[in-house]
Design a protein around this motif. Structure first.
Motif, short mmCIF file in Angstrom:
data_model
loop_
_atom_site.label_atom_id
_atom_site.label_comp_id
_atom_site.label_asym_id
_atom_site.label_seq_id
_atom_site.Cartn_x
_atom_site.Cartn_y
_atom_site.Cartn_z
N ARG A 164 20.74 90.70 94.60
CA ARG A 164 20.99 91.75 93.61
C ARG A 164 21.20 91.15 92.22
O ARG A 164 21.95 91.68 91.40
N HIS A 167 22.43 92.85 88.86
CA HIS A 167 22.99 94.16 89.16
C HIS A 167 24.47 94.03 89.53
O HIS A 167 24.85 93.13 90.28
N VAL A 220 28.68 90.50 89.05
CA VAL A 220 27.24 90.37 88.86
C VAL A 220 26.90 88.89 88.81
O VAL A 220 27.61 88.10 88.19
#
Length: 225
Positions: A164, A167, A220
């Motif tokens: 990810r 994100h 993140v």
């Protein structure tokens, strides 16, 4: 990675779940079709493994209901039905893979890895962010060519963040995808895990940080100038 396993044979279900957990996956398992559908609709999974012949609701019906509802979770059918017609019907119903019993656990694990990569549009076993590399097949990670010693759970957490990249991932998402046991809302288990992982991937004092905190939102992983 969080997986759903719906298999009515208790012995096979427990064997598969154990193998998956030893490989670092979080597994929710049931032998009932209706319960499997409820679990799939109520939780977010990286992939699902469905037997076709199930009590109360068969695997094909589960998949149809999920796809009709817009759920795109990668699904693999696990079944003794091995004719060409059976395989075609399974794949045309929206399944991403089809594994016939009996099978080798090594093949099942490899197929699950491929399903999870597909979930994040990652075509290879390797992920790289800056000089940080992760290999999902060998379960290894390195930075600037130096191997990082990670526990299975730390590896799963790093893989989850790297898939990810860029994100924000919330604490609740990490809890749901990484931890098998329920985590108390007052627990700092996720913060502690992130702290330990940060230290391991920043073993050189001049190594720029890659895991960043977004206050009130989560974490993140990304390279910043």
């Amino acid at each position: 990675m969080r997986l759903l396993l719906v298999e009515d044979s208790k012995r096979l279900r427990e064997t598969i779940a154990l193998a998956l957990r030893r490989s670092g996956y979080k597994v929710d398992a049931t032998g009932d079709g209706k319960e499997g559908l409820w679990m799939a609709e109520d939780h977010e999974y990286d992939a699902a493994i469905l037997d076709i012949m199930l009590p109360s609701l068969d695997g094909l019906s589960i998949l149809k209901k999920l796809r009709d509802g817009g759920d795109t979770t990668p699904v693999m059918f696990l079944t003794a039905q091995d004719t060409i017609q059976d395989r075609v019907a399974g794949l045309r119903s929206g399944a991403d893979d089809y594994l016939v019993k009996p099978f080798a656990l090594e093949e099942l694990l490899a197929r699950v890895e491929a399903l999870c990569r597909r979930s994040y549009q990652n075509a290879t076993n390797e992920i790289q962010v800056a000089d940080l590399k992760l290999d999902s097949r060998s379960k290894t990670a390195s930075r600037a060519g130096t191997t990082i010693d990670l526990t299975p759970r730390e590896f799963s957490l790093l893989e989850y963040l790297m898939l990810r990249t860029g994100h924000v991932v919330s604490r609740s998402q990490i809890e749901e995808h990484i931890y098998d046991d329920l985590v108390s809302p007052m627990s700092n288990v996720v913060d502690s895990a992130i702290y330990a992982l940060r230290k391991k991937i920043a073993f050189e004092k001049n190594s720029p940080p890659l895991i960043h905190t977004r206050r009130g939102q989560g974490y993140v992983l990304e390279e910043r100038a």
